[in-house]
Design an enzyme around this catalytic site. Structure first.
Site, PDB file in Angstrom:
ATOM      1  N   GLN A   5       0.308  -0.783   0.144  1.00 27.38           N
ATOM      2  CA  GLN A   5      -0.256  -0.243  -0.553  1.00 27.38           C
ATOM      3  C   GLN A   5       0.880   1.093  -0.167  1.00 27.38           C
ATOM      4  O   GLN A   5       2.072   1.354   0.252  1.00 27.38           O
ATOM      5  CB  GLN A   5      -0.662  -0.047   1.648  1.00 27.38           C
ATOM      6  CG  GLN A   5      -0.260  -0.280   2.889  1.00 27.38           C
ATOM      7  CD  GLN A   5      -1.033  -0.552   3.819  1.00 27.38           C
ATOM      8  OE1 GLN A   5      -2.453  -0.578   4.249  1.00 27.38           O
ATOM      9  NE2 GLN A   5      -0.479  -0.919   4.766  1.00 27.38           N
TER      10      GLN A   5
ATOM     11  N   ASP B 151      -0.441 -11.878   6.711  1.00 24.23           N
ATOM     12  CA  ASP B 151      -1.924 -11.541   6.400  1.00 24.23           C
ATOM     13  C   ASP B 151      -3.025 -11.975   7.929  1.00 24.23           C
ATOM     14  O   ASP B 151      -2.560 -13.303   7.779  1.00 24.23           O
ATOM     15  CB  ASP B 151      -2.085 -12.040   4.921  1.00 24.23           C
ATOM     16  CG  ASP B 151      -3.623 -12.116   4.527  1.00 24.23           C
ATOM     17  OD1 ASP B 151      -3.675 -11.525   4.331  1.00 24.23           O
ATOM     18  OD2 ASP B 151      -4.110 -13.231   4.540  1.00 24.23           O
ATOM     19  N   ALA B 152      -3.232 -11.764   7.869  1.00 25.87           N
ATOM     20  CA  ALA B 152      -4.262 -11.929   9.023  1.00 25.87           C
ATOM     21  C   ALA B 152      -5.303 -13.381   9.029  1.00 25.87           C
ATOM     22  O   ALA B 152      -5.412 -13.927   9.866  1.00 25.87           O
ATOM     23  CB  ALA B 152      -5.480 -11.105   9.688  1.00 25.87           C
TER      24      ALA B 152
ATOM     25  N   ASP C 164      -9.487  -4.560  13.862  1.00 25.72           N
ATOM     26  CA  ASP C 164      -9.482  -2.991  13.690  1.00 25.72           C
ATOM     27  C   ASP C 164      -8.883  -2.924  11.773  1.00 25.72           C
ATOM     28  O   ASP C 164      -7.623  -2.669  11.753  1.00 25.72           O
ATOM     29  CB  ASP C 164      -8.419  -2.839  14.118  1.00 25.72           C
ATOM     30  CG  ASP C 164      -8.627  -0.639  14.019  1.00 25.72           C
ATOM     31  OD1 ASP C 164      -9.841   0.016  13.760  1.00 25.72           O
ATOM     32  OD2 ASP C 164      -7.768   0.187  14.520  1.00 25.72           O
TER      33      ASP C 164
ATOM     34  N   HIS D 196     -10.418   4.488  19.247  1.00 26.35           N
ATOM     35  CA  HIS D 196      -9.733   3.272  19.569  1.00 26.35           C
ATOM     36  C   HIS D 196     -10.534   2.771  21.355  1.00 26.35           C
ATOM     37  O   HIS D 196     -10.853   2.042  21.605  1.00 26.35           O
ATOM     38  CB  HIS D 196      -8.453   3.591  19.607  1.00 26.35           C
ATOM     39  CG  HIS D 196      -7.582   3.989  18.245  1.00 26.35           C
ATOM     40  ND1 HIS D 196      -7.971   5.419  17.683  1.00 26.35           N
ATOM     41  CD2 HIS D 196      -7.913   2.506  17.782  1.00 26.35           C
ATOM     42  CE1 HIS D 196      -7.165   4.723  16.454  1.00 26.35           C
ATOM     43  NE2 HIS D 196      -6.912   3.018  16.547  1.00 26.35           N
TER      44      HIS D 196
ATOM     45  N   ASP E 189      -1.148   0.903  13.305  1.00 22.18           N
ATOM     46  CA  ASP E 189      -0.095   2.217  14.547  1.00 22.18           C
ATOM     47  C   ASP E 189      -0.107   1.998  15.433  1.00 22.18           C
ATOM     48  O   ASP E 189       0.268   2.554  16.002  1.00 22.18           O
ATOM     49  CB  ASP E 189      -1.115   2.902  13.454  1.00 22.18           C
ATOM     50  CG  ASP E 189      -2.910   2.536  14.198  1.00 22.18           C
ATOM     51  OD1 ASP E 189      -2.753   2.202  14.993  1.00 22.18           O
ATOM     52  OD2 ASP E 189      -3.657   3.000  13.390  1.00 22.18           O
TER      53      ASP E 189
END
Length: 476
Positions: A260, A371-372, A389, A295, A317
């Site tokens: 990305q 990769d989840a 998230d 959050h 993040d």
């Protein structure tokens, strides 16, 4: 007296280069031109996916237009077959120039002119016509070396063409993008394209060129090469300027990763408050002015109950992790995020690490770049709390993270009495997506409760809190 007959003189025709070397040179040119042509196509798709976000739509538009235009180009090349060598050289120079600067031009059209779609359509059509004209002319050149039946000539030509397409298709995502980026990668391919086309004609078929044609092609080559090399030299400055035009606040960090485009902006208001914002592929991820609202709403409802082991999917993040670590009885917090560059930014950039309170330095944290979806498949551990998230499901790459299969894997990773929360977008701006996520979670055996908050930077934003115990009521 006998008169000997003079041998008949055949009319002069095009000079026929002989030998395997000449034939191999033509097939190598076919290979290189095919690779370059496919790179141009993929570059347009990739740029559209980054700027617009609709990968499937952009791919459909670019590929369908270019395939159609290639047919037009093949027909348009018929009158040029008589002058196949100079025509091919001229087409390759024009294709190299337009293909090389295509990404740069479209980026500018998006950033400053708001004419991206018309410019994309025009670019795809023009490049398609030029690419389509290559094969008929190369077929003529191949036959001038050694005439053979049409079937064999087509087989040789298309074999080189298809192999070149394979190499170009693999080189773009795995070599050009990581090493050179979109703008410089396209310019570099343009240089290679021009060198292949003009090199073939000026070596193998140079006798078919008049002195005037040779001078014109030489001058055009110098001009095209100069434009491409000059654009390459200033590409970095152009990208910085164009990227800044896309964001209201000053860009303080930007990088293109294999996954990305990562951009960090920062501004200071009149009252002295700093606003740091993270964008992934142009989509806002957080604003430091109000990210705490998001959050806190994401994390704390799910933390009511057993919470020794917490799994965070996404959230590279570290801001959700910050909220998790407020609980002293959390023994282990595992975070899985796709992009290692985002994790590194969250660890090392003081603007982000200050916001997440150096969450990744906490000994309870285990950060995994993966990769989840794939990671969950291999996972055998169980967690008391799972926080999902993820970016919004606005592309095919992220759609799998909102599927029944994904939520089934999440459910499998949950311990008894565990809770899971999923960020689900805006119930106000995207109600269908919001309730579709809830329905998908239920189809995976999760008992859901929706809730929402108001945020200045996002507007109304919603979540789904759930557990996986059939006899237990949904969490409240």
């Amino acid at each position: 007296m006998s008169v000997s007959a003079e041998p008949a003189v055949e009319p002069a025709g095009p000079v026929k280069p002989r030998g395997r070397v000449a034939r191999t040179a033509v097939l190598v040119a076919v290979f290189i031109c095919a690779a370059c042509g496919l790179v141009y196509e993929l570059a347009l798709v990739a740029l559209g996916s980054y700027l617009i976000g609709d990968t499937v739509g952009q791919a459909s538009i670019v590929l369908s237009l270019m395939v159609f235009a290639m047919g037009v180009g093949a027909l348009a090349a018929k009158p040029l077959q008589r002058w196949a060598a100079p025509a091919f050289a001229g087409i390759e120079l024009l294709l190299a120039l337009l293909g090389g600067i295509s990404v740069l031009g479209l980026y500018a059209a998006f950033a400053w002119l708001s004419l991206y779609m018309p410019a994309l359509i025009a670019t795809a059509l023009v490049l398609g016509v030029l690419i389509g004209a290559e094969i008929p002319l190369l077929m003529v050149l191949l036959q001038r070396i050694r005439r053979q039946d049409a079937g064999s000539a087509v087989a040789d030509l298309f074999a080189a063409d298809y192999v070149g397409g394979l190499v170009g298709g693999l080189a773009f995502p795995f070599l050009l993008l990581p090493l050179f980026g979109q703008v410089q990668g396209a310019l570099l391919v343009g240089v290679v394209n021009a060198a292949a086309g003009i090199g073939l004609v000026l070596t193998v078929f140079r006798r078919e060129l008049s002195k005037r044609a040779t001078l014109l092609l030489t001058g055009a080559t110098v001009l095209v090469g100069g434009v491409l090399v000059g654009a390459y030299a200033f590409a970095d400055d152009f990208e910085v300027t164009a990227r800044q035009a896309l964001y209201a606040d000053p860009v303080v960090h930007s990088e293109r990763t294999p996954y990305q485009d990562v951009v960090l902006t920062e501004s200071v208001s009149l009252n002295g408050n700093s606003d740091t914002r993270l964008y992934l592929n142009g989509d806002l991820q957080f604003s430091s002015m109000d990210e705490y609202r998001y959050h806190e709403a994401l994390v704390h409802p799910a933390m009511a109950g057993p919470r020794e082991r917490v799994l965070v999917l996404g959230g590279g993040d570290g801001l959700a992790l910050r909220e998790v670590l407020r609980y002293p009885d959390v023994r282990e917090a595992t975070l899985v995020d796709l992009d290692p560059a985002v994790l590194e930014l969250a660890r090392t950039d003081p603007r982000v690490s200050t916001l997440n309170k150096d969450a990744f330095a906490d000994p309870r944290v285990r950060a995994i770049a993966a990769d989840a979806f794939s990671w969950l498949r291999d996972n055998r551990e169980r967690y008391d709390v799972v926080l999902v998230d993820m970016p919004d499901a606005d592309s095919t790459a992220t759609a799998k993270l909102y599927s029944t299969e994904f939520y089934g894997l999440v459910r499998h990773a949950m311990s008894e009495n565990a809770r899971v929360v999923v960020q689900a977008g805006s119930p106000f701006f995207a109600p269908k997506a919001f309730w579709c996520i809830e329905s998908t979670m239920r189809s995976a055996g999760l008992n859901t409760v929706p809730y929402q908050i108001a945020m200045p930077s996002f507007g109304e934003w919603g979540f789904h809190l759930a557990n996986a115990t059939p006899t237990q009521p949904p969490p409240t």
